[in-house]
Each structure stands twice: as C-alpha cells, then as structure tokens.
Design a protein around this motif. Structure first.
Motif, mmCIF file in Angstrom:
data_model
loop_
_atom_site.group_PDB
_atom_site.id
_atom_site.type_symbol
_atom_site.label_atom_id
_atom_site.label_comp_id
_atom_site.label_asym_id
_atom_site.label_seq_id
_atom_site.Cartn_x
_atom_site.Cartn_y
_atom_site.Cartn_z
ATOM 1 N N ASP A 67 46.014 35.666 32.521
ATOM 2 C CA ASP A 67 44.809 35.093 31.935
ATOM 3 C C ASP A 67 43.616 35.117 32.880
ATOM 4 O O ASP A 67 42.535 34.632 32.512
ATOM 5 N N GLY A 68 43.808 35.624 34.105
ATOM 6 C CA GLY A 68 42.733 35.599 35.086
ATOM 7 C C GLY A 68 42.590 36.922 35.807
ATOM 8 O O GLY A 68 42.980 37.980 35.295
ATOM 9 N N ILE A 69 42.041 36.862 37.005
ATOM 10 C CA ILE A 69 41.854 38.041 37.842
ATOM 11 C C ILE A 69 42.853 37.983 38.985
ATOM 12 O O ILE A 69 42.912 36.989 39.722
ATOM 13 N N GLU A 385 36.973 37.198 32.537
ATOM 14 C CA GLU A 385 37.858 38.086 31.788
ATOM 15 C C GLU A 385 39.038 38.466 32.679
ATOM 16 O O GLU A 385 38.898 38.638 33.882
ATOM 17 N N SER A 386 40.199 38.622 32.064
ATOM 18 C CA SER A 386 41.397 38.932 32.832
ATOM 19 C C SER A 386 41.361 40.368 33.332
ATOM 20 O O SER A 386 40.693 41.233 32.759
ATOM 21 N N GLY A 387 42.076 40.607 34.423
ATOM 22 C CA GLY A 387 42.139 41.942 34.976
ATOM 23 C C GLY A 387 42.648 41.929 36.401
ATOM 24 O O GLY A 387 43.156 40.916 36.884
ATOM 25 N N GLU A 423 30.009 36.946 42.459
ATOM 26 C CA GLU A 423 30.194 38.055 41.530
ATOM 27 C C GLU A 423 31.544 38.725 41.736
ATOM 28 O O GLU A 423 32.190 39.159 40.777
ATOM 29 N N ALA A 424 31.979 38.818 42.967
ATOM 30 C CA ALA A 424 33.305 39.383 43.230
ATOM 31 C C ALA A 424 34.395 38.445 42.731
ATOM 32 O O ALA A 424 35.371 38.882 42.108
ATOM 33 N N LYS A 428 32.995 40.577 38.577
ATOM 34 C CA LYS A 428 31.861 41.433 38.244
ATOM 35 C C LYS A 428 31.595 42.487 39.308
ATOM 36 O O LYS A 428 31.151 43.593 38.992
ATOM 37 N N ASP A 429 31.832 42.155 40.544
ATOM 38 C CA ASP A 429 31.635 43.067 41.679
ATOM 39 C C ASP A 429 33.013 43.504 42.160
ATOM 40 O O ASP A 429 33.787 42.691 42.656
ATOM 41 N N LEU A 430 33.304 44.786 42.028
ATOM 42 C CA LEU A 430 34.630 45.288 42.383
ATOM 43 C C LEU A 430 34.694 45.838 43.801
ATOM 44 O O LEU A 430 35.717 46.403 44.189
#
Length: 519
Positions: A67-69, A385-387, A423-424, A428-430
């Motif tokens: 459900d998360g990052i 958003e998950s990922g 952002e990371a 958002k910031d990869l």
C-alpha cells in the motif's frame, strides 16, 4: 521554548489540492497528517519478504509495502543504534559531535534539552508527541547520576515528547525496567533500585558467580554479557533492587505494542507524532511464546515474526479508528543486521539460507553497505501512490522533509545536515540525494553517490569484529566500489578509477570541514 515559523502556504491551497477529493474542508488540526515512525532494531534489508527474501514471511510488513512505497536505496546514518537515533532526531550527523557513540546503560542524555529535535518541530506544529519502546540515547544529566527511584531528568519530555514509555537503557543493559514520563513503572519504594557499571553489589548474582541462574539465555563466549542476571538473563552492568519493576523479556514486545496502541487511541482526534522504537531483534532475543519455533530460524527469526505482528496490530488499529488514510507511516531500521551479538541463541547455526543483509556485504557495525542500507517503507494512503523507489534517501532528511510537509520553516541552525527531500519520500522524485554519508562502529566514514559509486575511507582497524564475526570493512587502503554492478563490494576499483576516487574523497573532506551551529 523552541519556536518555528509556519510557512504561509500551509494549510491553504497546497493542502486543499490533496484533500479536495473528500468533498469537505476540515479544520487545520484535522488536516495535518498523523506521523508514525516504526523504527526497527538490527533488522537488515534481507529480513523482510517484500524485499525478495522469503525465508521468513512478514505478511504485515508486506501489506504496508503493497500500500506504500518500498525503498531499495534507503540508509540509516550509522551502522549502530545510538548515532543513528541521534542523527534521525536532531538532523545532525552524529560523527560531528563527541559523545554520540553507543550509549552505556547509565549514560546521561545525549541530546541535551536545549537542542531542537524533530519532536520539538511536531509539537510546535500542534501535534501531540510520543515515544514508545527502545530509546538508547541516555537519561538524566550526567552518566551514573540518575535517581532511578525518583524522576529521572532530563528525559524525552525535555526534547519535545509529551509522552514517553521507554526502556531505561537497552535490552541487554541494566536497569531492566520501563520508564513512563521519567519514572520507573511499578517500582516499590520498599525495594529501591541501585545501578553500577563498575562494581558488583555484594550478594547479588552475576553470571560469573552464579551461571546456573541464567535459565532463559546464556551469553556467547567472551562477549561480556556476564554481569547481573535479571529475569534469567545475564546483562551488562550491575543492578540491585526494583524486583517488582523488572521486565520479563518475553513480554517486552507486548509492552511496547500496548503502550503504542494506547497512545494512538488516546490521540485519534488530533494530529499526533509517534516514534515507535521496537526491540524484538536486538539481543537478548526472547520472543513471546506465541512466536517461539514459528520461523524455523530460532529466536532471531521468531523475533522478526513478532516485529511483523506489531506492524499488523498498528495497521489494524488505524483502520478501526478510521484514521489510516491520513496517517503517514515510515518503517525502517536503525542499522543493518547482526547474527550473534552476545547471546548463545544459535543464530548462526539456525540461519540456514537466510540472508539478513540481502545482496549486500557486512552488517551492523560495518562500513560495508549492509551496515547502513536498511529496509524502508512509506505509506500514506491519502497522498502516496504505491510502488517501488530506487531513490537515494537517508534518515537524516526525515526532519527537514517532514517540516516542509507540515509547513514549518526551520532556522538554519536547526537540523543542519537535514535536507528537504519530501518529493523523494513521497515517491515523486526517483533520484533523491546526490550522496549520503555513512558511519561505521569506529566512526569511519563512507559516501554513496546517486549514480552508484561508494567510497570507504582508509582505516587500520580489524577486518572482522572479534565478537560478532561481522566484516567491518576496515582497510588501510581507500576502497571504491560500483554498487550498481557490484552490490556485494567485491572488486575495489580505487586504483583503476582515480578521478572518481578523488571526487568521492572530496565529498567527505568537504563535509568534514563544514562546521555547523546548532540549537
């Protein structure tokens, strides 16, 4: 009183942008996200099944990750507990300040009351703040001067925490009691506590005098956990009295969990910040009977299951209170894994094919990557958003990043090494940071860059830690590795890539020369 400035844009247009879908405008206190740090102890990158190592199944951590990052390039600032916690809470690298090494059981407060912490920041933003579980940052004014039978001060309250329920020291050090808001829990005035780290108390059993009383756990040979026997386990340091207040190791996890859940439940109506420091994997490992034998890897594996249980209960409570959507959870570890860290729990013998360090080399105490590259998951259903993210991130940045998130402008003198990487952290910031600094047991520094290069300073210390048998990464020659191609740090490229070596050396030299003025 420590004061901050609220950024003007919060909680106006920037906030409404992500809550507008709910169809209603709430008051400011409700709009701020709850924040929970679940800070594991001695858990490695390879200890969670969501990271691809399924020897021990961790379904609740996996649920959080789903459900998360899930971050694959996240770092604690140090390969040991106290400096990691110091850096995380203050936003300053521990290696900049003397007295921030592994804290003794009777250490005075390492973070002084005049110092601004992340808890202070949340408190000034209107949060209720709490810390539950492992502390390992000292208590009281000076080492060895604590009045364990009164109120021990300074303590967490003096650095921004409204509520605290913490270990007086650590699991393997005396006094083996819980402290709630500065006072020992369940202490009888007829049985006062005495503590010494120099002299045993006459008539009080130690492992050296009464080894037969170590009925729960015995020390590994030559590790030094051979002093006072508390609750059937020999510890570091000497303790007398306080029998009604002494914990039972098999209930440590439950004590931490119950108090964390109570804090969440009591503060569900307004924003809260909870620093939940678990203890399960740290020695001595004595899981509750519910988990004994369930992992197949002995006490260390069973303790991982207990940690996963804690995560699940926190998630379940947030769901039942209907506050999960606006609760930001960050789960990570204070340093990498260690197998035998002082007690004869057959951790090496039962390890089997499990790799707590994952694909990396070393572990707790080490300059090699497994010392500080740790598991990390961020979940905030309302906004994240998950990922999976490969961004280079460091716990040093939680302070400035979360300050930015909740609209707090930090003075330059506060959290001097922390950078706004929100952002990371929100996916958002990869790319993340340009580099992170890592600190080993003996304060040797390393640097990892966003493009995958790692440099370890020359150091003449031992290659293997004599007690734990962990590789320390010490080498009298400079070490340079390409982590993208060689995550196991097997090929030293210092001689073949002199230009990159020079660049990396300059990064550490510049950081070491940079002075900070902190408050």
């Amino acid at each position: 009183m420590k004061h901050f400035v609220r950024n003007g844009i919060w909680p106006s247009m920037a906030l409404l942008a992500f809550i507008g879908c709910k169809g209603e405008k709430k008051n400011t206190s409700q709009e701020l996200p709850n924040v929970i740090f679940i800070y594991a102890d001695d858990i490695g990158y390879g200890d969670f099944s969501c990271n691809g190592y399924a020897t021990v199944e961790t379904p609740n951590v996996d649920r959080l990750a789903k459900d998360g990052i899930r971050f694959t390039n996240a770092h604690a600032t140090a390969a040991t507990s106290t400096p990691s916690r110091y850096s995380m809470l203050t936003g300053e690298y521990a290696w900049r300040r003397e007295g921030t090494g592994i804290a003794a059981g009777d250490a005075g407060m390492i973070i002084r009351p005049e110092r601004t912490t992340i808890a202070d920041m949340f408190k000034q933003a209107g949060y209720v703040t709490g810390v539950v579980g492992k502390w390992h940052l000292g208590l009281g004014d000076k080492a060895g001067t604590q009045d364990w039978n009164g109120t021990v001060t300074p303590g967490p309250k003096d650095i921004g925490f409204d509520y605290s329920y913490i270990m007086a020291a650590t699991g393997d050090r005396v006094p083996c009691v819980w402290m709630r808001d500065g006072k020992v829990v369940n202490l009888s005035p007829d049985d006062p506590i005495e503590v010494s780290y120099t002299t045993p108390f006459p008539g009080e059993p130690t492992y050296m005098t009464n080894p037969e009383l170590a009925t729960v756990m015995r020390p590994s040979p030559n590790h030094g956990h051979n002093q006072s026997i508390i609750s059937g386990i020999p510890r570091i340091g000497y303790m007398k009295g306080g029998h009604s207040a002494r914990w039972k190791d098999e209930t440590i996890g439950d004590s931490i969990l119950v108090n964390a859940l109570q804090f969440i439940g009591q503060n569900k109506q307004h924003p809260f910040f909870l620093y939940l420091g678990t203890n399960d994997i740290h020695v001595p490992r004595v899981p509750h009977p519910r988990f004994v034998g369930k992992s197949g890897l002995g006490p260390r594996g069973d303790a991982i299951l207990e940690f996963d249980y804690t995560v699940g209960k926190v998630l379940d409570l947030l769901d039942s209170l209907n506050i999960a959507d606006n609760t930001l959870i960050i789960l990570s570890s204070d340093n990498g894994p260690v197998v035998d860290d002082g007690y004869a729990d057959k951790a090496w013998e039962l390890l089997g094919d499990h790799k707590p360090w994952g694909p990396y080399r070393g572990g707790k105490y080490s300059s090699f990557e497994a010392g500080t590259r740790v598991p990390c998951i961020v979940r905030w259903p309302q906004r994240v958003e998950s990922g999976v993210s490969g961004a280079l991130v460091s716990q040093i940045d939680w302070f400035a990043s979360l300050a930015s998130l909740i609209g707090i402008q930090l003075p330059d003198s506060v959290a001097p090494d922390s950078r706004n990487q929100i952002e990371a952290w929100l996916g958002k910031d990869l790319r993340g940071r340009d580099y992170v600094i890592e600190q080993s047991l003996n304060n040797n520094l390393s640097v990892v860059s966003a493009d995958g290069w790692k440099y370890i300073q020359p150091n003449g210390g031992p290659a293997i830690e004599q007690y734990t048998k962990m590789e320390l990464g010490n080498n009298p020659q400079p070490q340079l590795y390409n982590m993208m191609k060689d995550p196991g740090e097997t090929e030293n490229l210092a001689k073949t890539h002199p230009a990159i070596l020079e660049q990396m050396q300059k990064v550490i030299a510049d950081e070491q020369q940079r002075t900070t003025v902190v408050k």
